[in-house]
Design a protein around this motif. Structure first.
Motif, PDB file in Angstrom:
ATOM      1  N   GLY A  22      52.972  40.607  36.327  1.00  0.00           N
ATOM      2  CA  GLY A  22      53.385  40.230  37.674  1.00  0.00           C
ATOM      3  C   GLY A  22      52.659  38.984  38.143  1.00  0.00           C
ATOM      4  N   GLY A  23      52.547  38.820  39.448  1.00  0.00           N
ATOM      5  CA  GLY A  23      51.886  37.643  40.005  1.00  0.00           C
ATOM      6  C   GLY A  23      50.404  37.631  39.686  1.00  0.00           C
ATOM      7  N   ASP A  24      49.859  36.423  39.464  1.00  0.00           N
ATOM      8  CA  ASP A  24      48.416  36.325  39.250  1.00  0.00           C
ATOM      9  C   ASP A  24      47.676  36.613  40.547  1.00  0.00           C
ATOM     10  OD1 ASP A  24      47.487  33.156  40.188  1.00  0.00           O
ATOM     11  OD2 ASP A  24      49.601  33.652  39.995  1.00  0.00           O
ATOM     12  N   CYS A  25      46.367  36.833  40.439  1.00  0.00           N
ATOM     13  CA  CYS A  25      45.627  37.341  41.592  1.00  0.00           C
ATOM     14  C   CYS A  25      44.129  37.176  41.360  1.00  0.00           C
ATOM     15  CB  CYS A  25      45.985  38.816  41.758  1.00  0.00           C
ATOM     16  SG  CYS A  25      45.055  39.718  42.977  1.00  0.00           S
ATOM     17  N   PRO A  26      43.373  36.716  42.357  1.00  0.00           N
ATOM     18  CA  PRO A  26      41.914  36.655  42.195  1.00  0.00           C
ATOM     19  C   PRO A  26      41.328  38.044  41.956  1.00  0.00           C
ATOM     20  CG  PRO A  26      42.619  35.446  44.158  1.00  0.00           C
ATOM     21  CD  PRO A  26      43.802  36.229  43.681  1.00  0.00           C
ATOM     22  N   GLY A  27      40.547  38.197  40.915  1.00  0.00           N
ATOM     23  CA  GLY A  27      39.939  39.486  40.600  1.00  0.00           C
ATOM     24  C   GLY A  27      40.445  40.103  39.316  1.00  0.00           C
ATOM     25  N   LEU A  28      41.537  39.583  38.759  1.00  0.00           N
ATOM     26  CA  LEU A  28      42.067  40.132  37.515  1.00  0.00           C
ATOM     27  C   LEU A  28      41.039  40.048  36.383  1.00  0.00           C
ATOM     28  CD1 LEU A  28      45.726  38.746  37.560  1.00  0.00           C
ATOM     29  CD2 LEU A  28      45.065  41.154  37.625  1.00  0.00           C
ATOM     30  N   ASN A  29      40.390  38.901  36.273  1.00  0.00           N
ATOM     31  CA  ASN A  29      39.405  38.737  35.202  1.00  0.00           C
ATOM     32  C   ASN A  29      38.215  39.673  35.379  1.00  0.00           C
ATOM     33  OD1 ASN A  29      40.634  36.792  33.540  1.00  0.00           O
ATOM     34  ND2 ASN A  29      40.025  35.150  34.922  1.00  0.00           N
ATOM     35  N   ALA A  30      37.850  39.928  36.618  1.00  0.00           N
ATOM     36  CA  ALA A  30      36.730  40.840  36.875  1.00  0.00           C
ATOM     37  C   ALA A  30      37.085  42.268  36.449  1.00  0.00           C
ATOM     38  CB  ALA A  30      36.347  40.808  38.357  1.00  0.00           C
TER      39      ALA A  30
END
Length: 342
Positions: free
Chosen positions: A9-17
Motif C-alpha cells: 500500500g502507501g508508504d509511511c514514516p515508520g515502516l523501516n522501524a
C-alpha cells in the motif's frame, strides 16, 4: 522458522522501524530467520525474496520510506496469484509465514489469504489513522507534524498579505489529520469527510475571522464533500484497486471563497510530503514496539491476527476487527474543536 516480511500500500514514516523491530527481536530472542519480500504482494506472487539480517536493518528507525519497496498489487490477480499458487511459492522458498505491514487493503488481502490457509500476521499502517482496531497507527503523528509545520508557514505568508489560505491534507474517508493539524495550527475552519458543509458555512467562518483582523486559514481533507455532493472530488483517474485518486478539493474551494467573500484566497495541496521524511519520535517508538510484538506473535502462532495499540499496550486482535468499518472522527470531537473556528 523462516518468516517473510512485506510492506504494502502507501508508504509511511515508520515502516523501516517496524522492519527493524521485527528482525532484531526475532533474531536475538527467538532464533527466527527472515527474508524481505520486495514490493508488497507483488513480491509474494513472484517469489521475489532476499535475506534480511541485522546488517540490513541497522540504523533504520530514523529513516522514512521502506527498504522493502511497496505496491498496491492484489495477490489474487495474475497467473501466479491466488492462495494455492502462493502456498507453492512459499514452500519452494521454505518460507513458513508472512508478516504483512499495511493498511485496510493490505489487511483485507491478508485476512483472505489467512482464511485460505496461508500463515499471515499483520501490522497496521496508515497515516490517515482510519483503522478501528488500533487506537493510533504509526505515520499519523508524523503526518500531523508535517501538516502543522506547513500550516504555520502558510499563516505567516497569509498574515503578510491578509489572504485566506486553504491547506488540503490527506484523509480519504476520515478527517483525523485535518482535525489534529488544524487545531494545532489554529485553523479558522476545518473541513472533514465526516461533516459535510455548505460553501456559505465555510465562507461565514472565513469572513468572521477576517473581520477580526485575522488572515483566515481553512484546512480541508482530500475526501471532504460539500453538502449535497455524493462523491469526493477526483479528476486523477483510478488506482490499482479501482478507487478514485483524490486530491484537488482545495483548488475548488479557494476560488469560491474568494468569489463569495471578496478575500484574496490561495490553496496549497500538501500531498505526498505528509508521507515522506523521517518519522517523529512518537512514531519511531510506536512502530518499533509493534515490530517487537509482531515477532513475539509469530512465536505465539498468532496467525490471522495483527498487533495493535490499545491505550499504551500492544495487543493481538483478529484481522476482522480492523475491517468492515473505519475509525471515523466522532461528532463530539469535531464539535469540541468548533469553538476555535471563525
Amino acid at each position: 522458522m523462516k518468516i517473510g516480511i512485506l510492506t504494502s500500500g502507501g508508504d509511511c514514516p515508520g515502516l523501516n522501524a517496524v522492519i527493524r523491530g521485527i528482525v532484531l527481536r526475532g533474531t536475538t530472542s527467538h532464533n527466527l530467520e527472515f527474508v524481505g519480500i520486495r514490493d508488497g504482494w507483488r513480491g509474494v506472487v513472484d517469489g521475489d525474496f532476499f535475506p534480511l539480517t541485522r546488517h540490513e536493518v541497522k540504523g533504520l528507525a530514523k529513516i522514512g520510506g521502506t527498504i522493502l519497496g511497496t505496491s498496491r498489487t492484489n495477490p489474487y490477480e495474475g497467473p501466479r496469484g491466488g492462495a494455492e499458487n502462493i502456498a507453492k511459492t512459499l514452500d519452494r522458498h521454505r518460507v513458513d509465514g508472512i508478516i504483512a505491514i499495511g493498511g485496510e487493503g493490505t489487511l483485507a488481502a491478508a485476512n483472505r489469504l489467512s482464511d485460505d490457509g496461508i500463515k499471515v500476521l499483520g501490522v497496521p499502517k496508515t497515516i490517515d489513522n482510519d483503522l478501528r482496531a488500533t487506537d493510533y497507527s504509526f505515520g499519523f503523528d508524523t503526518a500531523v507534524n508535517i501538516a502543522t509545520d506547513a500550516m504555520d508557514r502558510l499563516r505567516t505568508t497569509g498574515d503578510s498579505h491578509q489572504r485566506c489560505m486553504v491547506a488540503e491534507v490527506m484523509g480519504r474517508h476520515v478527517g483525523w489529520i485535518a482535525l489534529h493539524s488544524g487545531i494545532a495550527a489554529g485553523a479558522h475552519a476545518i473541513c472533514i469527510p465526516e461533516v459535510p458543509m455548505t460553501m456559505d458555512e465555510i465562507c461565514q467562518q472565513v469572513t468572521k475571522a477576517h473581520d477580526r483582523g485575522r488572515a483566515p486559514l481553512v484546512v480541508v481533507s482530500e475526501g471532504f464533500k460539500l453538502t449535497g455532493q455524493t462523491e469526493a472530488h477526483s479528476d486523477k483517474g483510478l488506482d490499482a484497486f479501482n478507487r478514485p485518486r483524490l486530491g484537488g478539493i482545495g483548488e475548488i474551494l479557494a476560488p469560491e471563497i474568494e468569489r463569495v467573500t471578496g478575500i484574496e484566497t490561495r490553496a496549497t495541496v500538501l500531498g505526498h510530503i505528509q508521507r515522506g521524511g523521517s518519522p517523529s519520535a512518537f512514531d519511531r517508538v510506536l512502530s518499533t514496539r509493534l515490530g517487537l510484538h509482531a515477532a513475539d506473535a509469530v512465536v505465539d502462532g498468532a496467525w490471522g491476527k495483527m498487533v495493535a495499540l490499545r491505550g499504551t499496550d500492544i495487543v493481538q486482535v483478529p484481522f476482522v476487527d480492523a475491517l468492515g468499518a473505519l475509525n471515523t472522527v466522532p461528532l463530539y470531537r469535531y464539535e469540541e474543536a468548533s469553538a476555535l473556528f471563525g
